[in-house]
Design a protein around this motif. Structure first.
Motif, PDB file in Angstrom:
ATOM      1  N   ASN A   1       8.506  51.274  59.368  1.00 17.68           N
ATOM      2  CA  ASN A   1       9.440  52.387  59.167  1.00 17.68           C
ATOM      3  C   ASN A   1      10.897  51.946  59.112  1.00 17.68           C
ATOM      4  N   ASP A   2      11.183  50.703  59.520  1.00 20.48           N
ATOM      5  CA  ASP A   2      12.565  50.229  59.440  1.00 20.48           C
ATOM      6  C   ASP A   2      12.834  49.416  58.172  1.00 20.48           C
ATOM      7  N   GLU A   3      11.870  49.389  57.260  1.00 16.21           N
ATOM      8  CA  GLU A   3      12.052  48.684  55.980  1.00 16.21           C
ATOM      9  C   GLU A   3      12.771  49.618  55.017  1.00 16.21           C
ATOM     10  N   ASP A   4      14.046  49.347  54.771  1.00 14.61           N
ATOM     11  CA  ASP A   4      14.865  50.245  53.959  1.00 14.61           C
ATOM     12  C   ASP A   4      14.346  50.419  52.536  1.00 14.61           C
TER      13      ASP A   4
ATOM     14  N   THR B   1      12.311  53.617  51.980  1.00 17.32           N
ATOM     15  CA  THR B   1      12.867  54.870  52.480  1.00 17.32           C
ATOM     16  C   THR B   1      12.428  56.073  51.655  1.00 17.32           C
ATOM     17  N   ASP B   2      12.395  55.923  50.347  1.00 17.98           N
ATOM     18  CA  ASP B   2      12.086  57.055  49.462  1.00 17.98           C
ATOM     19  C   ASP B   2      10.638  57.065  48.977  1.00 17.98           C
TER      20      ASP B   2
END
Length: 267
Positions: A161-164, A167-168
């Motif tokens: 979940n912290d992998e930018d 994000t979308d």
């Protein structure tokens, strides 16, 4: 669908495995989106029953060589690739000799489930995400098909979940009537918990039936596709009460009328 990136993560895909409800849908859906101009990739495990020479699989050295930690063990990741004849569709295969070299897909000749199917599922979904990161090919939608792939929504939403770059990215899970009888390992909860999930997010895995594994996937998906006419009443009620967008079952010939809108507007 032009230029939209759709990643299909599937337990089984025709023509690499025999035709069944999951493997056929895992071919038909990507083909439909590919024909509509979408950019697609398919990932599946490289089971030992897949004839590498006949299907022209080859290892991608630049993507292989990473070790994935599964229940405190380092397991080497091998990536192979092939193209579905006449379709210009690339399929990436997640491979590891300990997990996938055996001839059976999910169980032995007596159809007894492999005791390490839970570890195989964890390895598969981690291998998919790590390979996508190396490819630098960020999907708009990830569509999960088949129970061996069903941990991916959990891992995407909570582990990565912290992998930018994601994000979308939206995650859709297909729910089929066909799964497996019985349960996976009684230690599945502990093996997944090793990756430091909040225990409330994986409670369903304490009793690792097909229904509970799919409920966990539903919990962490952005949308659901009902891919069988006759899924259980329990799963039907769970989907309807999840407050997630869902696409009711549609016959193959009608998929192109509903799937693109669902991918682009409903999730």
């Amino acid at each position: 669908m032009k230029d939209k990136r759709i990643l299909y993560v599937s337990s089984e895909v025709v023509p690499y495995l025999p035709e069944n409800e999951v493997s056929q849908a895992s071919f038909d859906t990507p083909k439909m989106i590919n024909d509509l101009g979408g950019q697609i990739r398919i990932f599946m495990p490289r089971y030992g029953s897949i004839n590498e020479r006949r299907h022209q699989l080859h290892e991608v050295i630049r993507l292989s060589g990473m070790n994935l930690v599964i229940n405190d063990m380092d397991m080497p990741l091998i990536i192979k690739v092939a193209s579905i004849p006449k379709e210009r569709i690339q399929v990436y295969f997640i491979d590891n000799d300990d997990y996938f070299k055996r001839k059976g897909t999910f169980g032995d000749e007596e159809e007894t489930l492999y005791e390490d199917n839970d570890e195989r599922a964890i390895f598969f979904v981690k291998g998919v995400v790590e390979t996508i990161k190396k490819l630098n090919w960020v999907p708009d939608v990830i569509h999960v098909q088949g129970w061996m792939a069903s941990l991916l929504p959990l891992y995407m939403k909570k582990y990565y979940n912290d992998e930018d770059i994601f994000t979308d990215t939206k995650i859709i899970t297909s729910v089929f009537s066909s799964g497996f009888e019985g349960k996976l390992s009684k230690n599945m909860f502990e093996k997944v918990a090793f990756d430091e999930f909040n225990k409330k997010d994986i409670t369903a895995l304490k009793d690792a039936t097909y229904t509970n594994i799919m409920k966990n996937a539903i919990d962490h998906s952005d949308g659901i596709v009902i891919s069988s006419e006759d899924i259980s009443e329990d799963l039907t009620n769970y989907i309807q009460s999840s407050n997630k967008p869902f696409l009711p079952f549609n016959a193959k010939e009608k998929m192109k009328d509903f799937y693109p809108e669902f991918y682009l507007q409903k999730v």
